[in-house]
Design a protein around this motif. Structure first.
Motif, PDB file in Angstrom:
ATOM      1  N   UNK A  73       0.662  -1.067   0.039  1.00  0.00           N
ATOM      2  CA  UNK A  73      -0.257   0.044  -0.124  1.00  0.00           C
ATOM      3  C   UNK A  73       0.929   1.242   0.020  1.00  0.00           C
ATOM      4  N   UNK A  74       2.196   0.993   0.204  1.00  0.00           N
ATOM      5  CA  UNK A  74       2.973   2.210   0.144  1.00  0.00           C
ATOM      6  C   UNK A  74       3.423   2.653  -1.039  1.00  0.00           C
ATOM      7  N   UNK A  75       3.619   1.598  -1.996  1.00  0.00           N
ATOM      8  CA  UNK A  75       3.839   2.068  -3.554  1.00  0.00           C
ATOM      9  C   UNK A  75       3.082   1.246  -4.511  1.00  0.00           C
ATOM     10  N   UNK A  76       1.817   0.766  -4.001  1.00  0.00           N
ATOM     11  CA  UNK A  76       1.135   0.208  -5.034  1.00  0.00           C
ATOM     12  C   UNK A  76       1.405  -1.089  -5.600  1.00  0.00           C
ATOM     13  N   UNK A  77       0.286  -1.680  -6.707  1.00  0.00           N
ATOM     14  CA  UNK A  77       0.467  -2.934  -7.264  1.00  0.00           C
ATOM     15  C   UNK A  77       1.465  -2.887  -7.960  1.00  0.00           C
ATOM     16  N   UNK A  78       2.490  -3.788  -8.057  1.00  0.00           N
ATOM     17  CA  UNK A  78       3.680  -4.407  -8.916  1.00  0.00           C
ATOM     18  C   UNK A  78       2.891  -4.968 -10.542  1.00  0.00           C
ATOM     19  N   UNK A  79       2.701  -4.049 -11.502  1.00  0.00           N
ATOM     20  CA  UNK A  79       2.006  -4.456 -12.327  1.00  0.00           C
ATOM     21  C   UNK A  79       2.480  -5.806 -12.901  1.00  0.00           C
ATOM     22  N   UNK A  80       3.617  -5.922 -13.270  1.00  0.00           N
ATOM     23  CA  UNK A  80       4.176  -7.101 -14.057  1.00  0.00           C
ATOM     24  C   UNK A  80       4.118  -8.248 -13.118  1.00  0.00           C
ATOM     25  N   UNK A  81       4.014  -8.322 -11.744  1.00  0.00           N
ATOM     26  CA  UNK A  81       3.694  -9.529 -11.034  1.00  0.00           C
ATOM     27  C   UNK A  81       2.286 -10.013 -11.196  1.00  0.00           C
ATOM     28  N   UNK A  82       1.474  -8.974 -11.334  1.00  0.00           N
ATOM     29  CA  UNK A  82      -0.171  -9.030 -11.456  1.00  0.00           C
ATOM     30  C   UNK A  82      -0.297  -9.713 -12.791  1.00  0.00           C
ATOM     31  N   UNK A  83       0.555  -9.178 -13.884  1.00  0.00           N
ATOM     32  CA  UNK A  83       0.281  -9.709 -15.165  1.00  0.00           C
ATOM     33  C   UNK A  83       0.660 -11.194 -15.342  1.00  0.00           C
ATOM     34  N   UNK A  84       1.805 -11.496 -14.550  1.00  0.00           N
ATOM     35  CA  UNK A  84       2.283 -12.744 -14.542  1.00  0.00           C
ATOM     36  C   UNK A  84       1.255 -13.709 -14.059  1.00  0.00           C
ATOM     37  N   UNK A  85       0.661 -13.287 -12.930  1.00  0.00           N
ATOM     38  CA  UNK A  85      -0.221 -14.211 -12.040  1.00  0.00           C
ATOM     39  C   UNK A  85      -1.780 -14.088 -13.033  1.00  0.00           C
ATOM     40  N   UNK A  86      -1.852 -13.302 -13.813  1.00  0.00           N
ATOM     41  CA  UNK A  86      -3.212 -13.286 -14.795  1.00  0.00           C
ATOM     42  C   UNK A  86      -2.912 -14.494 -15.631  1.00  0.00           C
ATOM     43  N   UNK A  87      -1.887 -14.519 -16.117  1.00  0.00           N
ATOM     44  CA  UNK A  87      -1.524 -15.502 -17.302  1.00  0.00           C
ATOM     45  C   UNK A  87      -1.511 -16.782 -16.524  1.00  0.00           C
TER      46      UNK A  87
END
Length: 351
Positions: A268-282
């Motif tokens: 919550x201090x720096x937000x979602x790391x989009x690449x990690x979320x993208x990898x999980x979405x795959x």
């Protein structure tokens, strides 16, 4: 949208089936404020997703050990005026403080953990010194029952209490609690074929009890049971529409992912790391493995909850054998009681 705040991972009990970290952390005011900021940011970015209701869960450990932060979160979020907002919390029921209980009963939809009669409850739900917690939980429930009629009592079914499952469920129902729910501890490796038969027999006894005592409640019970276990499943929405924020502010997609570093999607201090979320979405968007051949696949948790599969079996695309066995039992029970209730309806309509 749903946000779950882990206000503490500490607990005054040492329940034998607990999955929460035994090296507890507690949310402080700074992290709580940042969690609210994160929530506001996500709601602003997705106005259509929270059009109907914002759901906030307060989680532990035992959440009431950090009551000041609970109070702070609830009051701050209520003041944001985003429309309909609801709060839920599960407590172990051992903290008997009337001021706290009055506040949470008024503002939060409560679930109290109680595994049934004293003999069954005290097998697993014990204090650090090994003493059972049943008597204190009953005292708390008696107080809450006078303050609110919208709480739930939740049982956990384990290999060492499953023989008394139906007896415990009926005991709690007849105490007059508004809603009694249950969940199997499928992470326990002691489940076997014989114990599964005991589970099925007890579940059948519960449904039979419901049908014989109140047909309307039995229909409602069956509907909710079927929806819980066999509703249509899509793709996991973790860290899109549902967020778990740990006591230290890390962001995870679901309850069982919390504490597993590989599933931390940021903080919550720096937000979602989009690449990690993208990898999980795959990972979540693929449908692979033997489960896809199952007739129940599109209505099964295994399709959506790839992280739970990974934690339980080491494979994103392989479901736990215990879970699969339980689902087969649930399916047979649903089919049996759908037939029974339809026959009851037919007989009633002809008289």
């Amino acid at each position: 949208m749903k946000f779950t705040y882990w206000v503490t991972e500490d607990c005054n009990l040492r329940c034998k089936y607990c999955y929460v970290s035994k090296a507890p952390k507690t949310m402080n005011r700074e992290t709580a404020a940042k969690a609210i900021d994160f929530t506001e940011k996500k709601l602003a970015a997705n106005p259509l997703e929270h059009k109907d209701e914002i759901r906030i869960a307060l989680h532990g450990g035992e959440p009431l050990l950090n009551y000041p932060i609970i109070h702070y979160l609830v009051e701050e979020l209520k003041q944001k005026n985003h429309g309909e907002i609801s709060f839920t919390m599960t407590t172990n029921g051992t903290i008997y403080n009337e001021e706290m209980l009055d506040y949470v009963s008024k503002n939060i939809q409560l679930t109290v953990s109680l595994d049934g009669k004293q003999e069954s409850h005290d097998i697993n739900r014990v204090y650090r010194n090994g003493k059972g917690s049943f008597n204190r939980v009953i005292e708390t429930l008696d107080y809450i029952n006078h303050q609110s009629h919208s709480f739930r009592v939740r049982m956990t079914v384990t290999p060492n209490n499953v023989s008394y499952f139906a007896d415990n469920y009926i005991f709690l129902s007849e105490k007059g609690y508004p809603i009694v729910t249950f969940a199997m501890d499928e992470s326990d490796s002691n489940w076997n074929k014989d114990l599964m038969k005991v589970y099925q027999s007890n579940l059948n006894e519960i449904f039979s009890y419901m049908v014989n005592n109140n047909l309307t409640k039995a229909q409602y019970f069956l509907y909710n049971f079927k929806n819980e276990h066999f509703r249509p499943r899509g793709v996991c929405d973790g860290c899109h529409n549902s967020f778990h924020i740990s006591s230290e502010g890390k962001i995870y997609p679901c309850i069982l992912a919390v504490g597993h570093g590989e599933f931390s999607m940021g903080d919550v201090f720096s937000d979602i790391i989009e690449q990690r979320l993208s990898n999980l979405d795959v990972i979540n968007q693929k449908n692979q493995g033997a489960c896809t051949k199952c007739a129940m696949y599109n209505n099964c948790r295994s399709k959506m909850c790839k992280i739970i599969n990974k934690i339980q079996t080491g494979n994103y695309y392989e479901s736990s054998p215990i879970f699969c066995a339980t689902q087969r039992i649930h399916y047979s029970i649903v089919k049996e009681y759908e037939y029974i209730l339809k026959n009851f309806e037919f007989l009633l309509s002809t008289h």
